[in-house]
Design a protein around this motif. Structure first.
Motif, PDB file in Angstrom:
ATOM      1  N   GLN A 293     -14.874   4.756  -2.514  1.00 29.53           N
ATOM      2  CA  GLN A 293     -15.336   5.035  -1.152  1.00 29.53           C
ATOM      3  C   GLN A 293     -16.554   4.163  -0.882  1.00 29.53           C
ATOM      4  O   GLN A 293     -17.477   4.100  -1.706  1.00 29.53           O
ATOM      5  CB  GLN A 293     -15.672   6.516  -0.981  1.00 29.53           C
ATOM      6  CG  GLN A 293     -14.457   7.432  -1.105  1.00 29.53           C
ATOM      7  CD  GLN A 293     -14.819   8.899  -1.019  1.00 29.53           C
ATOM      8  OE1 GLN A 293     -15.997   9.261  -0.925  1.00 29.53           O
ATOM      9  NE2 GLN A 293     -13.808   9.770  -1.074  1.00 29.53           N
TER      10      GLN A 293
ATOM     11  N   LYS B 242       1.659   5.447   0.218  1.00 30.38           N
ATOM     12  CA  LYS B 242       1.210   6.482   1.153  1.00 30.38           C
ATOM     13  C   LYS B 242       0.182   7.413   0.523  1.00 30.38           C
ATOM     14  O   LYS B 242      -0.667   7.970   1.210  1.00 30.38           O
ATOM     15  CB  LYS B 242       2.415   7.287   1.642  1.00 30.38           C
ATOM     16  CG  LYS B 242       3.386   6.475   2.503  1.00 30.38           C
ATOM     17  CD  LYS B 242       4.553   7.332   2.982  1.00 30.38           C
ATOM     18  CE  LYS B 242       5.494   6.514   3.851  1.00 30.38           C
ATOM     19  NZ  LYS B 242       6.659   7.325   4.328  1.00 30.38           N
ATOM     20  N   GLU B 243       0.240   7.582  -0.788  1.00 35.68           N
ATOM     21  CA  GLU B 243      -0.680   8.512  -1.450  1.00 35.68           C
ATOM     22  C   GLU B 243      -2.093   7.928  -1.486  1.00 35.68           C
ATOM     23  O   GLU B 243      -2.298   6.753  -1.825  1.00 35.68           O
ATOM     24  CB  GLU B 243      -0.204   8.781  -2.885  1.00 35.68           C
ATOM     25  CG  GLU B 243      -1.081   9.778  -3.630  1.00 35.68           C
ATOM     26  CD  GLU B 243      -0.610  10.030  -5.056  1.00 35.68           C
ATOM     27  OE1 GLU B 243      -1.376  10.626  -5.833  1.00 35.68           O
ATOM     28  OE2 GLU B 243       0.518   9.599  -5.402  1.00 35.68           O
ATOM     29  N   ASP B 244      -3.076   8.752  -1.168  1.00 29.72           N
ATOM     30  CA  ASP B 244      -4.470   8.314  -1.186  1.00 29.72           C
ATOM     31  C   ASP B 244      -4.873   7.830  -2.574  1.00 29.72           C
ATOM     32  O   ASP B 244      -4.566   8.483  -3.584  1.00 29.72           O
ATOM     33  CB  ASP B 244      -5.393   9.468  -0.760  1.00 29.72           C
ATOM     34  CG  ASP B 244      -5.275   9.788   0.715  1.00 29.72           C
ATOM     35  OD1 ASP B 244      -4.735   8.953   1.461  1.00 29.72           O
ATOM     36  OD2 ASP B 244      -5.700  10.894   1.120  1.00 29.72           O
ATOM     37  N   TYR B 245      -5.555   6.705  -2.601  1.00 30.94           N
ATOM     38  CA  TYR B 245      -6.158   6.118  -3.807  1.00 30.94           C
ATOM     39  C   TYR B 245      -5.136   5.552  -4.800  1.00 30.94           C
ATOM     40  O   TYR B 245      -5.524   4.958  -5.804  1.00 30.94           O
ATOM     41  CB  TYR B 245      -7.069   7.122  -4.532  1.00 30.94           C
ATOM     42  CG  TYR B 245      -8.134   7.695  -3.639  1.00 30.94           C
ATOM     43  CD1 TYR B 245      -9.132   6.885  -3.103  1.00 30.94           C
ATOM     44  CD2 TYR B 245      -8.125   9.053  -3.301  1.00 30.94           C
ATOM     45  CE1 TYR B 245     -10.106   7.405  -2.270  1.00 30.94           C
ATOM     46  CE2 TYR B 245      -9.096   9.586  -2.466  1.00 30.94           C
ATOM     47  CZ  TYR B 245     -10.087   8.750  -1.951  1.00 30.94           C
ATOM     48  OH  TYR B 245     -11.066   9.267  -1.118  1.00 30.94           O
TER      49      TYR B 245
ATOM     50  N   SER C 202      -5.477  16.366  -7.566  1.00 34.19           N
ATOM     51  CA  SER C 202      -4.993  15.754  -6.319  1.00 34.19           C
ATOM     52  C   SER C 202      -3.905  14.694  -6.560  1.00 34.19           C
ATOM     53  O   SER C 202      -3.234  14.258  -5.619  1.00 34.19           O
ATOM     54  CB  SER C 202      -6.158  15.103  -5.569  1.00 34.19           C
ATOM     55  OG  SER C 202      -6.599  13.928  -6.234  1.00 34.19           O
TER      56      SER C 202
ATOM     57  N   THR D 209     -18.008   7.840  -6.299  1.00 34.94           N
ATOM     58  CA  THR D 209     -16.814   8.608  -6.666  1.00 34.94           C
ATOM     59  C   THR D 209     -16.869   8.996  -8.137  1.00 34.94           C
ATOM     60  O   THR D 209     -17.372   8.238  -8.978  1.00 34.94           O
ATOM     61  CB  THR D 209     -15.533   7.798  -6.408  1.00 34.94           C
ATOM     62  OG1 THR D 209     -15.576   6.594  -7.185  1.00 34.94           O
ATOM     63  CG2 THR D 209     -15.384   7.459  -4.947  1.00 34.94           C
TER      64      THR D 209
ATOM     65  N   TYR E 184      -4.709   4.182 -10.087  1.00 33.52           N
ATOM     66  CA  TYR E 184      -5.480   4.752  -8.979  1.00 33.52           C
ATOM     67  C   TYR E 184      -6.814   4.016  -8.865  1.00 33.52           C
ATOM     68  O   TYR E 184      -7.446   3.685  -9.877  1.00 33.52           O
ATOM     69  CB  TYR E 184      -5.732   6.237  -9.196  1.00 33.52           C
ATOM     70  CG  TYR E 184      -4.515   7.094  -8.933  1.00 33.52           C
ATOM     71  CD1 TYR E 184      -4.327   7.722  -7.691  1.00 33.52           C
ATOM     72  CD2 TYR E 184      -3.544   7.269  -9.911  1.00 33.52           C
ATOM     73  CE1 TYR E 184      -3.208   8.502  -7.456  1.00 33.52           C
ATOM     74  CE2 TYR E 184      -2.422   8.054  -9.674  1.00 33.52           C
ATOM     75  CZ  TYR E 184      -2.261   8.665  -8.436  1.00 33.52           C
ATOM     76  OH  TYR E 184      -1.155   9.433  -8.187  1.00 33.52           O
TER      77      TYR E 184
ATOM     78  N   TYR F   7     -10.104   4.960  -7.096  1.00 35.24           N
ATOM     79  CA  TYR F   7     -10.850   6.017  -6.415  1.00 35.24           C
ATOM     80  C   TYR F   7     -12.180   5.426  -5.954  1.00 35.24           C
ATOM     81  O   TYR F   7     -13.174   5.443  -6.671  1.00 35.24           O
ATOM     82  CB  TYR F   7     -11.055   7.186  -7.380  1.00 35.24           C
ATOM     83  CG  TYR F   7     -11.681   8.421  -6.777  1.00 35.24           C
ATOM     84  CD1 TYR F   7     -11.634   8.699  -5.414  1.00 35.24           C
ATOM     85  CD2 TYR F   7     -12.312   9.352  -7.608  1.00 35.24           C
ATOM     86  CE1 TYR F   7     -12.211   9.837  -4.879  1.00 35.24           C
ATOM     87  CE2 TYR F   7     -12.895  10.504  -7.090  1.00 35.24           C
ATOM     88  CZ  TYR F   7     -12.843  10.737  -5.722  1.00 35.24           C
ATOM     89  OH  TYR F   7     -13.410  11.863  -5.208  1.00 35.24           O
TER      90      TYR F   7
ATOM     91  N   LYS G 135       0.818  -1.208   0.000  1.00 39.10           N
ATOM     92  CA  LYS G 135       0.000   0.000   0.000  1.00 39.10           C
ATOM     93  C   LYS G 135       0.853   1.261   0.000  1.00 39.10           C
ATOM     94  O   LYS G 135       1.669   1.484   0.897  1.00 39.10           O
ATOM     95  CB  LYS G 135      -0.915   0.007   1.219  1.00 39.10           C
ATOM     96  CG  LYS G 135      -1.984   1.095   1.170  1.00 39.10           C
ATOM     97  CD  LYS G 135      -2.950   0.972   2.332  1.00 39.10           C
ATOM     98  CE  LYS G 135      -4.039   2.033   2.245  1.00 39.10           C
ATOM     99  NZ  LYS G 135      -4.990   1.924   3.367  1.00 39.10           N
TER     100      LYS G 135
END
Length: 521
Positions: A468, A450-453, A482, A473, A464, A466, A448
């Protein structure tokens, strides 16, 4: 190449692709002699259907298993075995009805066995490393059928051999036809497998001596003739005193020049009257010994030996009739693994494979890892329990055996990643979903970022996801702003996309809709 056809084959030949992907749920870790809920071990014991378990291993282990040993049901037709060695088992009947359909009602027991084995072998082939080998034990009930489907799946050129194991020494006078003393073990590889050599013992070295005080040490006599016809190597040899030794019809092993050189160094010698010639085979040049196709019970144990061991481990309470001896599996490991190999047994039974691995690690300081899969209810009470006792030590008094040390994590098969309607199972942990999607794209284990998604980057492509759980999304310009990872191409999963095609073309963006575009492997 001959191929085998049977009723239901067309339904199972690609069934491994339709097997639902399920997560592996850790139940406990056994370490330092105690059960813990803490960090997981690299050693795994998995309770669940082995077809589904093999599918669940792909993201982490595809192409990484150095040695696979399996002892599948022999299809003897005997009922009541704890090994469930009968293809009329209700679980298999239910599975066949779902996969094969109404045709399953007309299947012979051989058809059923082949339907059961084929998709499992397909997944085992995926898990096997390029330099790995699979060993499959069975008897005469299905060995001819197994040979043909393994030729088809692994490739006829990747057949390494058929090892005959003498599983019993004492004859059965009540046998109706022939008293059988052997099982087969088929060995297949992927493509780069190099079979190892076995250790030499005093018994193997007793033919070597040094009657002439040769400085190269002990030796034994060997043939100078060619092992096959070599017409270009048919010539007469002149002895030191000028005598002539006529060439054999098959020719010599080496050229005239090389033999002359070996005569000078003393590697080739003559008898007293110089009528015969022989070569010296030196003991110090023998690197182990070649694996032979017959393994005798006195060397690798018998079923009776294995039963005695289980009685010691389980205090005479042994529900298995025909376990494999640890010496047999240790020999398999000796010729197919190194100290850091991963070994898989997807028909784990009483846990002999793990026992053998722990023994070898204790003996040579190795770090071999095991993965066991057992579908029956005794996976925890027998398979895992044996491994616990091997780790801790077992037996009493003069029969007490010191523990090997080690650890393992016990798993149950979890829920499927996809529901019947094709949607993601939102009860599954997010990391498990990310692991699956990343593997479907990159075919490598997931770490995993560190950057989201962000799933990861490979070959200058950033991936990515994306997603939730509780909201929809949308891939739009706000999400693009982002993104922190620089790449030549972006593959982005989301529920929706509002980007203009011009923007997607400008930044080389490929949109994939959740869950529609998630690859099912």
């Amino acid at each position: 190449m001959p191929t085998l056809n049977w009723i239901g084959k067309e339904k199972v030949i690609n069934h491994h692709q339709d097997v639902p992907y399920k997560t592996l749920e850790p139940q406990y870790t056994f370490t330092n002699g105690k059960v813990s809920k803490a960090a997981t071990s690299q050693n795994k014991i998995i309770h669940g259907d082995n077809l589904e378990a093999l599918k669940s291993l792909l993201p982490e282990y595809e192409g990484k298993i150095k040695c696979i040993y399996i002892d599948p049901p022999y299809n003897t037709g005997n009922e009541g075995w704890v090994y469930n060695d009968n293809v009329s088992d209700p679980k298999l009947k239910k599975w066949l009805g779902q996969v094969v359909g109404k045709e399953s009602e007309d299947l012979s027991r051989h058809d059923k066995w082949l339907c059961m084995m084929y998709p499992r072998l397909k997944l085992l082939h995926k898990l096997l490393a390029d330099d790995g080998a699979i060993f499959i034990s069975l008897d005469d009930n299905e060995q001819a059928n197994l040979k043909l489907i393994c030729d088809e799946i692994f490739g006829i050129g990747n057949f390494v051999g058929d090892i005959i194991w003498q599983h019993s020494i004492q004859g059965k006078n009540d046998a109706k036809k022939i008293s059988l003393h052997h099982n087969h073990t088929f060995v297949y590889c992927k493509k780069d497998f190099q079979i190892g050599r076995l250790k030499r013992t005093d018994e193997h070295n007793k033919a070597y001596s040094n009657p002439d005080n040769d400085p190269n040490g002990k030796w034994r006599s060997g043939d100078v003739r060619s092992p096959n016809l070599r017409e270009n190597l048919i010539y007469d040899i002149i002895t030191p005193s000028g005598k002539k030794i006529k060439a054999p019809d098959i020719g010599w092993r080496w050229s005239k020049e090389l033999i002359a050189k070996k005569i000078k160094t003393g590697e080739i010698i003559f008898n007293d009257d110089e009528t015969k010639i022989t070569r010296k085979i030196y003991l110090n040049q023998q690197q182990g010994r070649v694996v032979e196709s017959i393994w005798f019970g006195k060397d690798v144990g018998t079923t009776r030996d294995a039963n005695k061991l289980l009685k010691t481990i389980f205090d005479n309470d042994v529900p298995f009739d025909t376990p494999k001896p640890i010496e047999l599996i240790e020999r398999v490991l000796e010729i197919s693994t190194d100290k850091n190999s991963i070994i898989l047994d997807s028909f784990a039974g009483s846990g002999t494979t793990a026992h053998s691995i722990l023994n070898l690690n204790q003996q040579d300081g190795g770090n071999r890892k095991f993965i066991l899969v057992e579908m029956e209810d005794y996976a925890n009470t027998i398979t895992a329990e044996r491994v616990k006792r091997v780790i801790n030590g077992y037996g009493e008094g003069s029969k007490a055996i010191e523990g090997t040390g080690g650890d393992f994590t016990y798993y149950e098969l979890g829920e499927p990643l996809f529901l019947d309607n094709g949607f993601l199972n939102e009860d599954i942990a997010l990391d498990k979903i990310l692991e699956y999607v990343w593997y479907s794209e990159a075919k490598t284990p997931f770490t995993k970022p560190k950057e989201d998604y962000l799933l990861g980057a490979k070959n200058d492509t950033a991936y990515y996801f994306y997603y939730q759980k509780d909201s929809i999304t949308t891939l739009d310009e706000s999400f693009l702003r982002s993104i922190k990872t620089k790449a030549n191409q972006y593959i982005i999963y989301a529920d929706n996309c509002l980007l203009d095609q011009s923007i997607m073309d400008k930044y080389n963006i490929v949109f994939k809709k959740i869950p529609r575009d998630i690859t099912r492997f």
